[in-house]
Write an enzyme that holds these catalytic residues in place. Structure first.
Site, short mmCIF file in Angstrom:
data_model
loop_
_atom_site.label_atom_id
_atom_site.label_comp_id
_atom_site.label_asym_id
_atom_site.label_seq_id
_atom_site.Cartn_x
_atom_site.Cartn_y
_atom_site.Cartn_z
N ASP A 144 -9.37 5.14 -2.43
CA ASP A 144 -8.16 5.58 -3.17
C ASP A 144 -8.63 6.28 -4.21
O ASP A 144 -9.94 6.46 -4.68
CB ASP A 144 -7.18 4.57 -3.63
CG ASP A 144 -7.75 3.45 -4.73
OD1 ASP A 144 -9.02 3.69 -4.93
OD2 ASP A 144 -7.15 2.59 -4.89
N GLU A 161 0.81 -1.34 0.07
CA GLU A 161 0.02 -0.21 -0.04
C GLU A 161 0.79 1.37 0.04
O GLU A 161 0.47 2.33 -0.70
CB GLU A 161 -0.83 0.02 1.16
CG GLU A 161 -1.97 -1.01 1.03
CD GLU A 161 -3.11 -0.51 -0.09
OE1 GLU A 161 -3.05 0.25 -0.52
OE2 GLU A 161 -3.58 -1.68 -0.55
N TYR A 166 -5.75 7.08 4.24
CA TYR A 166 -6.09 5.96 3.16
C TYR A 166 -5.31 4.70 3.53
O TYR A 166 -5.92 3.48 3.84
CB TYR A 166 -5.87 6.46 1.89
CG TYR A 166 -5.57 5.09 0.87
CD1 TYR A 166 -6.75 4.32 0.51
CD2 TYR A 166 -4.61 4.52 0.68
CE1 TYR A 166 -6.53 3.37 -0.26
CE2 TYR A 166 -4.22 3.34 -0.23
CZ TYR A 166 -5.34 2.68 -0.57
OH TYR A 166 -5.18 1.55 -1.45
#
Length: 352
Positions: free
Chosen positions: A143, A43, A125
């Site tokens: 996202d 990520e 996020y």
């Protein structure tokens, strides 16, 4: 969730069970959750970077540092060099800082979204994504792909970035408590493969019956974007200083643009100002061409100056190293300086 929201989640998860992308950091639908280290690493790498670009970097990182403890013990210079080419180098510095903090906790990532948010480099996020995907926690994961899907699904008329509050609120209404990680990844996959920026494949979309943008036959109008500001153009110099088959490289300051990376010496250019044109030592210089490069907030014309003198005495006063030209690819230069090195070597006839 109300009935319609349940229908969205059910339809999307059914589609994901069949069409989920096979990615090295993922677990297949219905399987046990993946290692939190791999989720977190992927990520962080995927922030503002494509899946295609990340795959090889992810494979190399987990080969060299297969656990968060191994990464925490790594040499910073080696980590920065391994990151070279991914861009946004503050992510690499935060990656190492976070690894050290998690290693200090016994190598265990917290499962709670708020606790994850407190770790270095984990914004809203990333913390939500790790909580949902690695730990199955219900978290609202948004996202760029999810922004596009949700803005179309609900026909969010406000322009970005102001629309993000409404987009997050709508995403919250359709996020299920069960299979939260699969749902987050399904939304990402839908945006990446079906609900694309241009020419979305609406006939194949599992959410087409609920999509307000499709109802009005204008999915490509969403998300609405505010007019872009003109990006400033800067100019600077980089200095190619070669001796006995090696080039002089410096280490950039730990904080700031391209912080901590090996690089060619330069004249102090930045996002806010042009360079001053001053070379690092006196002597004869020849123009070596220009490299054009785009950063997020500005463009740069980097003029290469090639040293043709033989007075190296002042070089020893600054911190740096002579790097062999035949292994320049191993120096971990950021993309801008890798371009400059290729230009210098091509001009000298040392590369094809």
């Amino acid at each position: 969730m109300d009935a319609s929201s349940q229908d969205v989640a059910r339809a999307l998860l059914g589609w994901y069970d069949v069409h989920a992308r096979d990615l090295p950091w993922r677990a297949r639908p219905g399987c046990a959750a993946p290692d939190p280290y791999r989720v977190w690493l992927s990520e962080v790498m995927l922030q503002q970077t494509t899946v295609a670009a990340v795959k090889s970097y992810f494979a190399e990182f987990v080969r060299r540092w297969p656990s968060v403890e191994a990464l925490a013990a790594a040499d910073e210079g080696e980590v920065m060099a391994a990151w070279a080419g991914l861009g946004y180098y503050a992510r690499a510095r935060n990656l190492l800082a976070c690894a050290k903090e998690v290693a200090g906790r016994g190598g265990t990532f917290p499962a709670d979204e708020l606790e994850l948010r407190a770790l270095p480099g984990l914004g809203a996020y990333t913390a939500a994504a790790v909580a949902a995907i690695a730990f199955g926690q219900r978290a609202v994961v948004v996202d760029a792909n999810v922004e596009r899907v949700v803005s179309r699904l609900f026909a969010v008329a406000a322009p970005l970035p102001g629309a993000r509050v409404a987009i997050r609120r709508h995403t919250d209404t359709i996020t299920p408590s069960e299979r939260a990680g699969d749902f987050a990844q399904a939304m990402m996959d839908l945006g990446a493969t079906i609900c694309t920026p241009r020419a979305p494949r609406c006939l194949l979309c599992p959410l087409s019956a609920s999509c307000l943008a499709r109802l009005h036959a204008e999915p490509e109008q969403f998300p609405v974007k505010a007019p872009k500001k003109a990006r400033p153009q800067r100019a600077g110099k980089a200095f190619w200083i070669e001796r006995d088959g090696a080039v002089w490289l410096v280490r950039r300051p730990g904080k700031g643009m391209l912080g901590g990376m090996r690089a060619l010496p330069d004249d102090g250019w930045s996002a806010r100002a042009n360079g001053n044109g001053t070379p690092p030592l006196m002597g004869p210089w020849q123009p070596g061409g220009v490299v054009a490069h785009g950063f997020t907030h500005f463009g740069l014309d980097l003029h290469l100056a090639v040293y043709e003198g033989d007075d190296w005495s002042s070089l020893t006063a600054s911190e740096g190293e002579w790097w062999p030209l035949d292994s320049i690819d191993d120096a971990g230069l950021p993309t801008l300086f890798a371009k400059a090195a290729r230009l210098a070597l091509a001009e000298a006839g040392e590369v094809g």
